[in-house]
Design an enzyme around this catalytic site. Structure first.
Site, short mmCIF file in Angstrom:
data_model
loop_
_atom_site.label_atom_id
_atom_site.label_comp_id
_atom_site.label_asym_id
_atom_site.label_seq_id
_atom_site.Cartn_x
_atom_site.Cartn_y
_atom_site.Cartn_z
N CYS A 1 -24.63 14.57 -50.22
CA CYS A 1 -23.63 15.33 -51.06
C CYS A 1 -22.34 14.44 -51.23
O CYS A 1 -21.47 14.20 -50.37
CB CYS A 1 -23.12 16.66 -50.16
SG CYS A 1 -21.96 17.39 -51.18
N GLU B 1 -25.77 16.90 -58.05
CA GLU B 1 -26.74 15.56 -57.58
C GLU B 1 -26.95 15.10 -59.08
O GLU B 1 -26.73 15.77 -60.15
CB GLU B 1 -27.87 16.00 -56.86
CG GLU B 1 -27.72 16.39 -55.20
CD GLU B 1 -27.14 15.31 -54.53
OE1 GLU B 1 -27.38 14.01 -55.45
OE2 GLU B 1 -26.86 15.55 -53.33
#
Length: 217
Positions: free
Chosen positions: A2, A104
């Protein structure tokens, strides 16, 4: 992993969702939060959950120079209790990172496509984290910092990345913040396959200097 996320909730919304005690802090909506930036983080306080600003990228209290020797914006759940950088923080200083979504990327280098992941039920994400405070030997500086805990992706998320942040349910937030390490360790698991939604967003996100609601349009 992340490495970028959204934190656009109002101070009031964050305070209500996380049952924050104590004075509020002023927060501007953030659509492209990146490592090394200051972020609103929930930690355990003497009266209950408290909100404060911390630098993304954990610097352990025992650091000699107040600098991370490797990337510490994520901590792998599988080794968190073994690595010196995270071990004490996991035992004593766990935190929660409020987020409205995280990013992402897929595609070839130089032309990556950003994907935004949000909770399917529309509520805020409670990302599991660790925090620490480093103080300069001469007392001239203190750095409050944090990291986000990541684990192996669930089957659904693995189409986009092999890792994902540990996402806490509201019923588990108090356990993560204040329970003993063994109890907290049981929460370091992937979210269910149906917990999140995905949508492609603007490539403006790819540049960390860009900010604003148009990034998630």
């Amino acid at each position: 992993m992340c490495g970028r996320f959204v934190q656009k909730g109002s101070p009031k919304a964050i305070a209500e969702f996380f049952d924050i005690k104590g004075p509020p802090i002023n927060l501007a909506p953030r659509y492209n939060v990146a490592p090394t930036q200051d972020v609103a983080v929930v930690s355990a306080g003497p009266l209950g959950p408290q909100l404060g600003l911390k630098k993304w990228g954990l610097i352990p209290a025992w650091s000699k120079d107040g600098k991370a020797t490797f990337a510490t914006f994520n901590a792998r759940a599988e080794s968190i209790r073994e690595k010196p950088t995270y071990r004490q923080a996991f035992e004593r200083r766990r935190c929660i990172v409020p987020a409205d979504g995280f990013y992402e990327w897929t595609g070839p280098k130089g032309d990556k496509t950003p994907h935004l992941f949000e909770r399917r039920d529309g509520t805020m994400l409670a990302l599991a984290g660790l925090h620490d405070s480093w103080r300069a030997p001469d007392g001239s500086e203190t750095i409050h910092s944090f990291t986000i805990v990541v684990t192996a992706a669930n089957s659904w998320m693995s189409a986009y990345h092999d890792r994902m942040p540990v996402i806490l349910e509201r019923a588990d937030m108090a356990t993560w913040l204040s329970a003993n390490p063994d109890e907290a360790a049981t929460l370091m698991r992937a979210a269910p396959d149906d917990a999140l939604t995905e949508r492609t967003v603007s490539k403006l996100v790819n540049n960390v200097k860009n900010e604003g609601p148009e990034l998630v349009a």
